[in-house]
Design an enzyme around this catalytic site. Structure first.
Site, mmCIF file in Angstrom:
data_model
loop_
_atom_site.group_PDB
_atom_site.id
_atom_site.type_symbol
_atom_site.label_atom_id
_atom_site.label_comp_id
_atom_site.label_asym_id
_atom_site.label_seq_id
_atom_site.Cartn_x
_atom_site.Cartn_y
_atom_site.Cartn_z
ATOM 1 N N ASP A 204 38.271 44.332 48.086
ATOM 2 C CA ASP A 204 37.208 43.358 47.793
ATOM 3 C C ASP A 204 37.541 42.586 46.509
ATOM 4 O OD1 ASP A 204 34.260 42.441 48.216
ATOM 5 O OD2 ASP A 204 34.336 43.111 46.140
ATOM 6 N N LYS A 208 38.376 38.451 46.010
ATOM 7 C CA LYS A 208 37.755 37.593 44.994
ATOM 8 C C LYS A 208 38.821 37.004 44.059
ATOM 9 C CE LYS A 208 33.494 40.271 45.299
ATOM 10 N NZ LYS A 208 32.834 41.514 44.864
HETATM 11 N N1 HSE Z 1 30.709 45.151 47.473
HETATM 12 C C1 HSE Z 1 30.704 44.072 46.563
HETATM 13 C C2 HSE Z 1 30.696 44.617 45.152
HETATM 14 C C3 HSE Z 1 29.497 43.209 46.810
HETATM 15 O O1 HSE Z 1 30.410 45.797 44.977
HETATM 16 O O2 HSE Z 1 31.001 43.888 44.231
HETATM 17 C C4 HSE Z 1 29.510 41.913 46.028
HETATM 18 O O3 HSE Z 1 30.566 41.090 46.424
#
Ligand code: HSE
Length: 443
Positions: A204, A208
């Site tokens: 994740d 980003k």
């Molecule tokens: N799973 C992601 C986090 C959600 O914990 O940052 C926000 O993008």
């Protein structure tokens, strides 16, 4: 295109974030309408299961199970794609953009995987794609990079971009628990992804980081072109020893551009951050991003990085920009490629080789507790010109073993990898060593 005075918003997906957007849009609709000079209609909502109990009250007549129908409905001006995943979400996004609609999305995985295709579809169909909520939850970092910092090129951006991991690491530090023990809470609070391995294994954050790197440098870096490590191997021992050495452990994305060599490097890994740095003290679900621009110097952004309300705030910010675009014909958003080219351009930019990444390192080893073992470890390090800065020896949970915690002076990724490979060959090294980077950043 005629300028509508009622803006119809279609929702595709109504999970944690979608319900937050619905709740806050409903609550602040009058104020938003007054500011934006247009009426907002929460027009249609596509969900997988219309019968499911939800935290928001939606008239049954607005519900459908057909997300694509919402995306292509001629009456819908803004499509909020909050489905998640990359299959149906991609189909919905491309269909809406092909019809010249504005898509507002929090879908970092989709943007990272299909960003070039999405922006091409927007250009071709006359649509727009807004994605503030895809990075750092409620922090308007995309607006900051594209608009507020447009005068800058960005030699370095680093940040905590995953709320779940920061929440887990913070509770591990404060309560002495393992990350597995608090993961259920992160899920209950709506921080974690549906597949939480995306959070804890670093993907994740990598998604980003790819989006920030694109905005800053105009190049889509694939996750398999990055160095990506998660937090799954971090233990209490590491947190305690890092603290004793004066560091906090944070999962960071680090995006560096050497403008002379025209090289870009994107990496994601747990990092020992000196406590004097602001980001070392950004805890819990908060994200923090330090952006160094060649004109402005370093600016730092902190805010909730995950959760219903923070993410809804970013989505509604995009909806407001979309309404302004629809009603005035003027985009308050700088087109992506223009911003990226302005910010340093992708012309000729290449990915940097591993050895260009220099750092100090933290190594945790489980070794046989026998004469000469420390010397064997030191020899491998010396052969690779990795210089030891400190050594701590502690008891091990393994029988007849000792735990070694070493920190090194500056070395580079290539040398440390060869060192790890050499250590793995030693019969006296009992487990795969844990390697962490030390983030000696300036602010
Ligand atoms: N799973 C992601 C986090 C959600 O914990 O940052 C926000 O993008």
């Amino acid at each position: 295109m005629s300028k509508p005075s009622v803006i119809n918003i279609g929702f595709c997906g109504l999970g944690t974030v979608g319900q937050g957007v619905w709740k806050h849009l409903s609550a602040s609709r009058a104020a938003l309408e007054a500011r934006l000079g247009a009426r907002l209609e929460l027009y249609r909502v596509a969900v997988r299961n219309p019968g499911k109990a939800r935290g928001v009250d939606i008239p049954a007549a607005k519900l459908t199970t057909d997300a694509l129908a919402v995306a292509i409905d001629p009456a819908v001006h803004i499509v909020c794609e909050l489905i998640g995943g990359t299959a149906l979400a991609r189909e919905v996004t491309l269909a809406a953009l092909a019809r010249g609609k504005i898509v507002v999305s929090a879908n970092k995985a989709l943007l990272c995987e299909s960003g070039a295709e999405i922006f091409a579809a927007a250009r071709k169909g006359g649509g727009h794609f807004f994605f503030e909520a895809s990075v750092a939850g409620g922090i308007p970092i995309i607006k900051a990079l594209r608009e507020g910092l447009i005068a800058n090129r960005f030699p370095r951006i680093y940040g905590i971009l995953n709320g779940t991991c920061n929440y887990l690491l913070t509770r591990m530090e404060r309560e002495g628990v393992s990350y597995a023990d608090v993961l259920a809470d992160a899920k209950r609070l709506g921080y974690a992804e549906a597949d939480e391995t995306l959070d804890v294994q670093g993907w994740d954050t990598a998604h980003k980081a790819a989006i920030l790197a694109y905005l800053a440098h105009g190049m889509w870096v694939k996750t398999d072109q990055m160095l990506v490590e998660g937090i799954t191997r971090i233990t209490q021992t590491d947190i305690v020893h890092a603290a004793q050495l004066g560091y906090g452990i944070k999962l960071l994305a680090v995006i560096t551009r050497d403008f002379e060599a025209n090289q870009l490097f994107v990496r994601v890994h747990p990092t020992l951050l000196p406590r004097r740095l602001v980001l070392a003290n950004v805890d819990g679900v908060y994200n923090g991003i330090a952006v160094t621009g060649d004109v402005v110097g370093t600016t730092i952004y902190i805010g909730r990085g995950a959760g219903q309300d923070a993410t809804a705030s970013a989505v509604i910010g995009d909806i407001a920009d979309a309404v302004t675009l629809l009603t005035s014909g003027k985009s308050v958003v700088v087109p992506d490629e223009a911003a990226a080219i302005h910010a340093g351009g992708r012309k000729g930019v290449k990915l940097a080789p591993l050895e260009s990444i220099c750092s100090r390192y933290y190594l945790r080893l489980e070794v046989r507790d026998q004469p000469g073992v420390l010397a064997q470890v030191a020899t491998i390090m010396a052969q690779n010109r990795v210089s030891i800065e400190s050594v701590i020896q502690r008891g091990s949970r393994l029988p007849d073993a000792a735990m070694l915690i070493l920190t090194t002076h500056q070395s580079n990724e290539q040398a440390i990898r060869t060192t790890l490979a050499g250590l793995a060959q030693l019969a006296s090294v009992l487990e795969e060593p844990l390697l962490l980077r030390i983030g000696d950043f300036e602010e």
